[in-house]
Design an enzyme around this catalytic site. Structure first.
Site, short mmCIF file in Angstrom:
data_model
loop_
_atom_site.label_atom_id
_atom_site.label_comp_id
_atom_site.label_asym_id
_atom_site.label_seq_id
_atom_site.Cartn_x
_atom_site.Cartn_y
_atom_site.Cartn_z
N GLY A 142 1.05 -4.98 1.33
CA GLY A 142 0.11 -5.48 0.20
C GLY A 142 0.20 -6.28 -1.37
CG ASN A 165 6.34 -5.43 6.30
OD1 ASN A 165 5.35 -5.01 5.33
ND2 ASN A 165 6.87 -4.18 5.19
CD GLU A 166 -0.11 -5.57 6.75
OE1 GLU A 166 1.22 -6.44 7.00
OE2 GLU A 166 -0.48 -5.88 5.34
CG LEU A 175 -1.49 -1.07 1.85
CD1 LEU A 175 -3.11 -1.06 2.46
CD2 LEU A 175 -1.90 -1.64 -0.21
C1 LIG Z 1 -9.07 -1.27 13.49
C2 LIG Z 1 -7.49 -2.70 12.57
C3 LIG Z 1 -8.41 -2.02 11.11
C4 LIG Z 1 -8.07 -2.15 9.84
C5 LIG Z 1 -7.00 -2.14 9.86
C6 LIG Z 1 -5.33 -1.01 10.13
C7 LIG Z 1 -4.95 -0.84 9.49
C8 LIG Z 1 -3.95 -1.64 8.07
C9 LIG Z 1 -3.36 -0.65 7.41
C10 LIG Z 1 -2.34 -0.53 6.51
C11 LIG Z 1 -1.99 -2.41 6.08
C12 LIG Z 1 -1.15 -1.51 5.57
C13 LIG Z 1 -0.33 -2.94 4.02
C14 LIG Z 1 0.45 -2.21 3.35
O1 LIG Z 1 1.00 -2.52 2.72
S1 LIG Z 1 1.61 -1.03 4.36
C15 LIG Z 1 3.35 -0.91 3.16
C16 LIG Z 1 3.83 -1.78 3.33
N1 LIG Z 1 5.17 -1.32 2.44
C17 LIG Z 1 6.86 -1.58 2.67
O2 LIG Z 1 6.65 -1.44 4.45
C18 LIG Z 1 7.26 -1.54 1.94
C19 LIG Z 1 8.55 -0.11 2.48
N2 LIG Z 1 9.75 -0.69 1.66
C20 LIG Z 1 10.62 -0.95 1.30
O3 LIG Z 1 10.49 -1.55 1.90
C21 LIG Z 1 11.36 -0.31 0.13
O4 LIG Z 1 11.67 0.82 -0.65
C22 LIG Z 1 11.03 -1.56 -1.19
C23 LIG Z 1 12.22 -3.52 -0.31
C24 LIG Z 1 10.20 -1.65 -1.58
C25 LIG Z 1 12.54 -0.54 -1.93
O5 LIG Z 1 13.19 -0.77 -1.68
P1 LIG Z 1 14.81 0.08 -2.82
O6 LIG Z 1 15.71 0.49 -1.78
O7 LIG Z 1 14.67 -0.70 -3.73
O8 LIG Z 1 14.24 1.77 -2.58
P2 LIG Z 1 13.70 2.87 -1.42
O9 LIG Z 1 14.87 3.97 -1.66
O10 LIG Z 1 13.45 1.93 -0.20
O11 LIG Z 1 12.31 3.17 -2.08
C26 LIG Z 1 11.97 4.01 -2.90
C27 LIG Z 1 11.39 5.10 -2.38
O12 LIG Z 1 10.06 4.98 -2.58
C28 LIG Z 1 9.70 5.22 -1.39
N3 LIG Z 1 8.91 3.81 -1.27
C29 LIG Z 1 8.87 2.62 -0.81
N4 LIG Z 1 8.02 2.14 -0.23
C30 LIG Z 1 6.68 2.55 0.09
C31 LIG Z 1 5.47 2.53 0.11
N5 LIG Z 1 5.23 1.43 0.89
N6 LIG Z 1 4.75 3.47 -0.13
C32 LIG Z 1 5.28 4.93 -0.32
N7 LIG Z 1 6.60 5.20 -1.03
C33 LIG Z 1 7.47 4.33 -1.24
C34 LIG Z 1 10.59 5.49 0.00
O13 LIG Z 1 10.30 5.92 0.05
C35 LIG Z 1 11.96 5.95 -1.32
O14 LIG Z 1 11.26 7.72 -1.16
P3 LIG Z 1 12.35 8.48 -1.37
O15 LIG Z 1 12.85 8.60 -2.86
O16 LIG Z 1 13.13 8.20 -0.27
O17 LIG Z 1 11.59 10.37 -1.43
#
Ligand SMILES: CC/C=C\C/C=C\C/C=C\C=C\CC(=O)SCCNC(=O)CCNC(=O)[C@H](O)C(C)(C)COP(=O)(O)OP(=O)(O)OC[C@H]1O[C@@H](n2cnc3c(N)ncnc32)[C@H](O)[C@@H]1OP(=O)(O)O
Length: 325
Positions: free
Chosen positions: A176, A200-201, A131
């Site tokens: 997601g 990994n939430e 997400l």
């Molecule tokens: C009471 C309960 C009721 C309801 C339920 C409640 C809550 C549930 C809520 C939510 C559920 C959520 C599920 C999700 O999917 S949350 C998202 C989880 N995702 C992650 O943890 C992934 C995070 N990202 C990474 O680990 C890494 O970025 C990577 C492995 C995907 C890629 O690594 P890289 O080294 O290749 O790239 P980066 O430099 O890390 O990233 C580039 C750039 O992109 C930005 N970014 C990364 N991931 C996200 C994302 N998920 N959303 C938005 N932006 C993201 C990152 O910050 C970098 O930005 P900058 O260039 O530094 O500005």
């Protein structure tokens, strides 16, 4: 004359449909929104399969626009009676000549990796980063509600799809991203220890919604899901295979061909019996969300609006921004 007709038909196809561009390419067909490219394979009149390629730079996060385009594309494929199978994969390829734009630049465009021509590029080795954190941070409750409805919609459409869905996981697949994969009927992951998959939430200070938890339990079993959800485990390929998050791990350059060959086996099963079986296995889980969709939206909007949750997300975003390597 024939040449003129072919040229005219190419012009018409390229003129674009309401949903996006449509082109004829070497017998295969393709249509594309901005963030999802769909290529269909197979001769006209015969069973065809489609490959949906995510291309939402930099990390294929599930932004509201991406979710909308994804659902439109899927619906289009569901309505095409010649399509029986769909492969979900990332368009992210290892490309040379990329420059990561400085992290101090804030806009979405500037966050993306670009090539030397300044064009936006996917970061390589990412199936989907899950997400879009920026849809869940610093916005208002109405936005959270709209976003969550779109997330639910995507999950329901995928989980209940009558098509045979397979994911060709060619990169990291947290949260997601894992959701996309576990809605599929079969998952094949690239054997690259840098790629991980899982929900990994809990590491972000948030909680997976009950319906995603149910999907996980249905995939890997209750005990394994209980442990993996609490710890927020991201499994490298070999462990993902062992616990059952994925069904096969293959060398990276064979992910696509292997998925095609497994798809061929699945498509040898009569559709009606396979579809009824799928519905029998999945309906109760989906119904559980369908009957309380609105409450789930309200829960999410109020949960994610909490100061403590916003603070956790802020810290996680900062950690991502400042991480090394
Ligand atoms: C009471 C309960 C009721 C309801 C339920 C409640 C809550 C549930 C809520 C939510 C559920 C959520 C599920 C999700 O999917 S949350 C998202 C989880 N995702 C992650 O943890 C992934 C995070 N990202 C990474 O680990 C890494 O970025 C990577 C492995 C995907 C890629 O690594 P890289 O080294 O290749 O790239 P980066 O430099 O890390 O990233 C580039 C750039 O992109 C930005 N970014 C990364 N991931 C996200 C994302 N998920 N959303 C938005 N932006 C993201 C990152 O910050 C970098 O930005 P900058 O260039 O530094 O500005």
């Amino acid at each position: 004359m024939a040449m003129a007709l072919r040229a005219a038909s190419r012009v018409l196809l390229r003129a674009g449909s309401r949903l996006g561009r449509r082109e004829a390419v070497d017998g295969a067909r393709r249509f594309a929104n901005k963030r999802v490219l769909v290529e269909t394979e197979g001769a006209a009149g015969a069973t065809r399969i489609a490959v949906m390629k995510f291309r939402n730079p930099p990390v294929n996060s599930l932004s509201l626009d991406f979710l909308t385009e994804f659902v439109i594309s899927l619906e289009k494929l569901e309505n095409d009676k010649s399509i029986r199978g769909v492969i979900l994969t990332s368009d992210s390829l290892k490309r040379g000549n990329q420059t990561k734009v400085a992290a101090t630049e804030k806009t979405e465009e500037k966050r993306a990796t670009r090539d030397h021509g300044g064009r936006l590029q996917e970061r390589p080795g990412i199936f989907s980063a899950g997400l879009d954190l920026l849809e869940m941070y610093g916005r208002n409750p109405a936005h959270y509600a709209e976003y969550w409805k779109a997330v639910q919609e995507l999950w329901l459409r995928l989980y209940l799809s009558s098509l045979t869905l397979m994911s060709a996981i060619n990169g990291a697949s947290p949260a997601g991203g894992c959701l996309l994969a576990i809605t599929c009927d079969y998952r094949i992951m690239a054997d690259n220890p840098k790629y991980t998959i899982g929900l990994n939430e809990s590491l972000l200070g948030i909680v997976a919604p009950f319906w995603l938890k149910d999907n996980y339990v249905n995939t890997i079993g209750h005990r394994a899901a209980e442990r993996a959800l609490q710890l927020g485990t991201l499994f490298p390929p070999a462990e993902a295979l062992k616990v059952g998050v994925v069904d096969e791990v293959v060398p990276e350059d064979q992910v696509h061909s292997k998925t095609l060959s497994v798809m061929a086996k699945w498509l040898a099963i009569p559709d009606h019996s396979r579809q009824l079986t799928k519905t029998m296995m999945r309906k109760a889980t989906a119904d559980n969300l369908i009957k309380q969709r609105e409450a789930d939206i309200q829960n999410f909007a109020s949960f994610i609006s909490r100061d403590s949750i916003q603070k956790s997300l802020h810290m996680y975003l900062e950690k991502l921004k400042h991480k090394k390597g």
